[in-house]
Design a protein around this motif. Structure first.
Motif, PDB file in Angstrom:
ATOM      1  N   GLU A  69       0.831  -1.206   0.000  1.00 33.11           N
ATOM      2  CA  GLU A  69       0.000   0.000   0.000  1.00 33.11           C
ATOM      3  C   GLU A  69       0.866   1.256   0.000  1.00 33.11           C
ATOM      4  OE1 GLU A  69      -3.072   2.754   0.178  1.00 33.11           O
ATOM      5  OE2 GLU A  69      -3.129   0.614  -0.357  1.00 33.11           O
ATOM      6  N   LEU A  70       1.915   1.239   0.782  1.00 29.32           N
ATOM      7  CA  LEU A  70       2.774   2.413   0.906  1.00 29.32           C
ATOM      8  C   LEU A  70       3.561   2.703  -0.374  1.00 29.32           C
ATOM      9  CD1 LEU A  70       4.009   1.762   4.539  1.00 29.32           C
ATOM     10  CD2 LEU A  70       2.758   3.795   3.781  1.00 29.32           C
ATOM     11  N   ILE A  71       4.054   1.673  -1.056  1.00 31.91           N
ATOM     12  CA  ILE A  71       4.875   1.935  -2.250  1.00 31.91           C
ATOM     13  C   ILE A  71       4.043   2.303  -3.470  1.00 31.91           C
ATOM     14  CG2 ILE A  71       6.766   0.470  -1.451  1.00 31.91           C
ATOM     15  CD1 ILE A  71       5.856  -1.674  -3.453  1.00 31.91           C
ATOM     16  N   THR A  72       2.791   1.877  -3.498  1.00 26.82           N
ATOM     17  CA  THR A  72       1.970   2.133  -4.688  1.00 26.82           C
ATOM     18  C   THR A  72       1.076   3.362  -4.563  1.00 26.82           C
ATOM     19  OG1 THR A  72       0.242   0.621  -3.877  1.00 26.82           O
ATOM     20  CG2 THR A  72       1.927  -0.304  -5.352  1.00 26.82           C
ATOM     21  N   LYS A  73       0.775   3.813  -3.359  1.00 27.20           N
ATOM     22  CA  LYS A  73      -0.287   4.803  -3.181  1.00 27.20           C
ATOM     23  C   LYS A  73      -0.015   6.141  -3.878  1.00 27.20           C
ATOM     24  CE  LYS A  73       1.178   6.491   1.403  1.00 27.20           C
ATOM     25  NZ  LYS A  73       1.287   7.927   1.111  1.00 27.20           N
ATOM     26  N   ASP A  74       1.246   6.543  -3.978  1.00 28.30           N
ATOM     27  CA  ASP A  74       1.553   7.840  -4.586  1.00 28.30           C
ATOM     28  C   ASP A  74       2.155   7.730  -5.984  1.00 28.30           C
ATOM     29  OD1 ASP A  74       0.670   9.283  -2.336  1.00 28.30           O
ATOM     30  OD2 ASP A  74       2.598   8.996  -1.332  1.00 28.30           O
ATOM     31  N   ASP A  75       2.123   6.543  -6.552  1.00 26.95           N
ATOM     32  CA  ASP A  75       2.671   6.338  -7.897  1.00 26.95           C
ATOM     33  C   ASP A  75       1.575   6.620  -8.918  1.00 26.95           C
ATOM     34  OD1 ASP A  75       3.775   5.506 -10.285  1.00 26.95           O
ATOM     35  OD2 ASP A  75       4.386   3.527  -9.557  1.00 26.95           O
ATOM     36  N   PRO A  76       1.715   7.668  -9.740  1.00 25.22           N
ATOM     37  CA  PRO A  76       0.668   7.989 -10.705  1.00 25.22           C
ATOM     38  C   PRO A  76       0.474   6.911 -11.775  1.00 25.22           C
ATOM     39  CG  PRO A  76       2.622   9.309 -11.122  1.00 25.22           C
ATOM     40  CD  PRO A  76       2.847   8.612  -9.815  1.00 25.22           C
ATOM     41  N   ASP A  77       1.467   6.044 -11.938  1.00 20.57           N
ATOM     42  CA  ASP A  77       1.375   4.978 -12.938  1.00 20.57           C
ATOM     43  C   ASP A  77       1.190   3.604 -12.319  1.00 20.57           C
ATOM     44  OD1 ASP A  77       1.778   6.712 -15.153  1.00 20.57           O
ATOM     45  OD2 ASP A  77       3.920   6.773 -14.685  1.00 20.57           O
ATOM     46  N   LYS A  78       0.677   3.569 -11.088  1.00 23.34           N
ATOM     47  CA  LYS A  78       0.601   2.284 -10.399  1.00 23.34           C
ATOM     48  C   LYS A  78      -0.294   1.273 -11.115  1.00 23.34           C
ATOM     49  CE  LYS A  78      -3.191   2.978  -7.056  1.00 23.34           C
ATOM     50  NZ  LYS A  78      -3.525   2.958  -5.615  1.00 23.34           N
ATOM     51  N   MET A  80      -0.245   0.497 -14.055  1.00 25.09           N
ATOM     52  CA  MET A  80       0.556  -0.202 -15.059  1.00 25.09           C
ATOM     53  C   MET A  80       1.550  -1.166 -14.418  1.00 25.09           C
ATOM     54  SD  MET A  80       1.393   3.060 -17.521  1.00 25.09           S
ATOM     55  CE  MET A  80       2.170   2.093 -18.792  1.00 25.09           C
ATOM     56  N   ARG A  81       1.618  -1.160 -13.090  1.00 26.86           N
ATOM     57  CA  ARG A  81       2.628  -1.942 -12.381  1.00 26.86           C
ATOM     58  C   ARG A  81       2.099  -3.308 -11.929  1.00 26.86           C
ATOM     59  NH1 ARG A  81       6.174   2.098 -13.891  1.00 26.86           N
ATOM     60  NH2 ARG A  81       5.903   3.974 -12.607  1.00 26.86           N
ATOM     61  N   GLN A  82       3.064  -4.171 -11.688  1.00 26.45           N
ATOM     62  CA  GLN A  82       2.761  -5.463 -11.051  1.00 26.45           C
ATOM     63  C   GLN A  82       3.874  -5.752 -10.052  1.00 26.45           C
ATOM     64  OE1 GLN A  82       2.766  -9.249 -13.384  1.00 26.45           O
ATOM     65  NE2 GLN A  82       0.669  -9.444 -12.631  1.00 26.45           N
ATOM     66  N   VAL A  83       3.500  -6.200  -8.859  1.00 24.18           N
ATOM     67  CA  VAL A  83       4.473  -6.395  -7.783  1.00 24.18           C
ATOM     68  C   VAL A  83       4.097  -7.609  -6.947  1.00 24.18           C
ATOM     69  CG1 VAL A  83       5.768  -5.248  -5.934  1.00 24.18           C
ATOM     70  CG2 VAL A  83       4.527  -3.869  -7.600  1.00 24.18           C
ATOM     71  N   GLY A  84       5.117  -8.356  -6.504  1.00 28.32           N
ATOM     72  CA  GLY A  84       4.935  -9.415  -5.524  1.00 28.32           C
ATOM     73  C   GLY A  84       5.858  -9.163  -4.350  1.00 28.32           C
ATOM     74  N   THR A  96      -1.649  -6.276  -9.062  1.00 27.46           N
ATOM     75  CA  THR A  96      -1.669  -6.161 -10.515  1.00 27.46           C
ATOM     76  C   THR A  96      -2.529  -4.966 -10.874  1.00 27.46           C
ATOM     77  OG1 THR A  96      -1.402  -8.539 -10.842  1.00 27.46           O
ATOM     78  CG2 THR A  96      -2.267  -7.273 -12.693  1.00 27.46           C
ATOM     79  N   GLY A  97      -1.924  -3.937 -11.473  1.00 25.94           N
ATOM     80  CA  GLY A  97      -2.674  -2.756 -11.856  1.00 25.94           C
ATOM     81  C   GLY A  97      -3.669  -3.038 -12.967  1.00 25.94           C
ATOM     82  N   CYS A 100      -2.392  -3.231 -16.678  1.00 30.71           N
ATOM     83  CA  CYS A 100      -1.439  -4.245 -17.135  1.00 30.71           C
ATOM     84  C   CYS A 100      -2.044  -5.024 -18.303  1.00 30.71           C
ATOM     85  CB  CYS A 100      -1.103  -5.206 -16.001  1.00 30.71           C
ATOM     86  SG  CYS A 100      -0.112  -4.474 -14.682  1.00 30.71           S
ATOM     87  N   TYR A 101      -1.200  -5.423 -19.240  1.00 28.96           N
ATOM     88  CA  TYR A 101      -1.674  -6.116 -20.438  1.00 28.96           C
ATOM     89  C   TYR A 101      -2.076  -7.555 -20.120  1.00 28.96           C
ATOM     90  CZ  TYR A 101       0.424  -2.191 -22.966  1.00 28.96           C
ATOM     91  OH  TYR A 101       0.750  -0.939 -23.423  1.00 28.96           O
ATOM     92  N   ASP A 102      -3.177  -7.973 -20.722  1.00 26.09           N
ATOM     93  CA  ASP A 102      -3.681  -9.333 -20.508  1.00 26.09           C
ATOM     94  C   ASP A 102      -2.737 -10.375 -21.103  1.00 26.09           C
ATOM     95  OD1 ASP A 102      -5.949  -8.606 -19.146  1.00 26.09           O
ATOM     96  OD2 ASP A 102      -7.182  -8.439 -20.957  1.00 26.09           O
ATOM     97  N   TRP A 103      -2.771 -11.627 -20.545  1.00 27.82           N
ATOM     98  CA  TRP A 103      -3.397 -11.889 -19.264  1.00 27.82           C
ATOM     99  C   TRP A 103      -2.474 -11.443 -18.150  1.00 27.82           C
ATOM    100  CZ3 TRP A 103      -2.641 -14.315 -14.651  1.00 27.82           C
ATOM    101  CH2 TRP A 103      -3.780 -14.515 -13.847  1.00 27.82           C
ATOM    102  N   ALA A 104      -3.063 -10.841 -17.112  1.00 24.76           N
ATOM    103  CA  ALA A 104      -2.257 -10.384 -15.987  1.00 24.76           C
ATOM    104  C   ALA A 104      -2.992 -10.674 -14.685  1.00 24.76           C
ATOM    105  CB  ALA A 104      -1.968  -8.896 -16.103  1.00 24.76           C
ATOM    106  N   GLY A 105      -2.235 -11.138 -13.690  1.00 21.95           N
ATOM    107  CA  GLY A 105      -2.834 -11.415 -12.395  1.00 21.95           C
ATOM    108  C   GLY A 105      -1.845 -12.090 -11.479  1.00 21.95           C
ATOM    109  N   GLY A 106      -2.280 -12.318 -10.252  1.00 20.00           N
ATOM    110  CA  GLY A 106      -1.404 -12.951  -9.278  1.00 20.00           C
ATOM    111  C   GLY A 106      -2.186 -13.707  -8.232  1.00 20.00           C
TER     112      GLY A 106
END
Length: 280
Positions: A69-78, A80-84, A96-97, A100-106
């Motif tokens: 939550e802390l690393i993504t909350k202020d990212d204007p492009d979040k 488009m991001r994916q993080v684990g 998974t934002g 993100c291009y399909d297929w995308a998920g976690g």
């Protein structure tokens, strides 16, 4: 264009990431980890600041979910991001934002998070999760098997190019001077996951301790084989005059090939080293 898995081994106190992508040198972008803190995989228009930021938050005691939550909350492009993320206690989070291009998920499970984008379909992430949960052995082995299963299930829809494996543990690095227990990369290869598995096997051969059941006396057929290959590899010019000369030649071979971790007292040899020697 990437799929990855981050995970934790509570028994060995290891944190790790395995990743594959249709991207040059994915190991330089996606994986971040610190022993005693956690691990991060940042991908899909990767914001590489997420790695050190998430590790800093988790070092301060934040959970994986809180750090996410802390690393993504202020990212204007979040979107488009994916993080684990995996934290110090082994709790996992995946994001998974929506852009993100399909297929995308976690998906998350006990001590792991698996995620991917631009995949053939969701089977890749599902296969990684199921394989990690079902596989026994070291964290590195489980991560590699999960990555391989993900590729077999479909993988990156654009193909393969690079892969990486990073595992950290306290004083796990060479000589005990840092936490980089395993740090392997395949930057550009037509079959990067299998190549990563191959060089992991070499890493284990070079840097793992010898297994007691694999240590045998240099006598009889074993001795004949050792002499044969030391001559073939030009460490002996002729049959040794005594066991001391043989040991000297074998020691020279071991040190040339960086097998110090596998070196034994005079009169003994590690069969895994002998097998390597026979195949050179």
């Amino acid at each position: 264009m990437t799929f990855s898995i981050v995970a934790y081994d509570p028994r060995e106190k290891e944190w790790g990431i395995a990743v594959q992508s249709k991207f040059l040198g994915v190991g330089a972008v996606v994986p971040f980890a610190k022993a005693g803190v956690g691990a991060v995989a940042t991908q899909s228009y990767a914001n590489t600041a997420y790695g050190p930021q998430a590790l800093e938050w988790m070092a301060q005691g934040k959970s994986a979910e809180e750090a996410m939550e802390l690393i993504t909350k202020d990212d204007p492009d979040k979107e488009m991001r994916q993080v684990g993320l995996i934290d110090a206690a082994g709790s996992a989070a995946t994001f998974t934002g929506s852009a993100c291009y399909d297929w995308a998920g976690g998906v998350t499970g006990k001590h792991f998070a698996a995620q991917g984008n631009i995949l053939v379909d969701e089977k890749t992430v599902k296969a990684m999760a199921e394989t990690f949960e079902a596989t026994e052995g070291s964290l590195a082995h489980r991560l590699l098997q999960a990555l391989h299963a993900g590729q077999q299930a479909g993988g990156d829809s654009r193909g393969q190019q690079s892969a990486a494996l990073l595992v950290v543990k306290e004083k796990g690095g060479y000589g005990g001077y840092n936490d980089r227990f395993i740090d392997l990369r395949v930057d550009d290869h037509p079959d990067p996951i299998n190549e990563l598995i191959r060089i992991y096997g070499l890493q284990q051969l070079y840097f793992s301790k010898a297994k007691p059941e694999k240590i045998v006396a240099v006598a009889g057929e074993v001795k004949e084989t050792v002499i044969q290959h030391l001559k073939r590899l030009d460490y002996l010019k002729a049959n040794p005059s005594d066991d001391a000369e043989l040991h000297q030649a074998l020691t020279a071979y071991l040190h040339t090939e960086n097998f110090e971790e596998r070196e034994q007292e005079q009169g003994k040899i590690d069969l895994e080293v002998l097998e390597f020697m026979k195949n050179q």
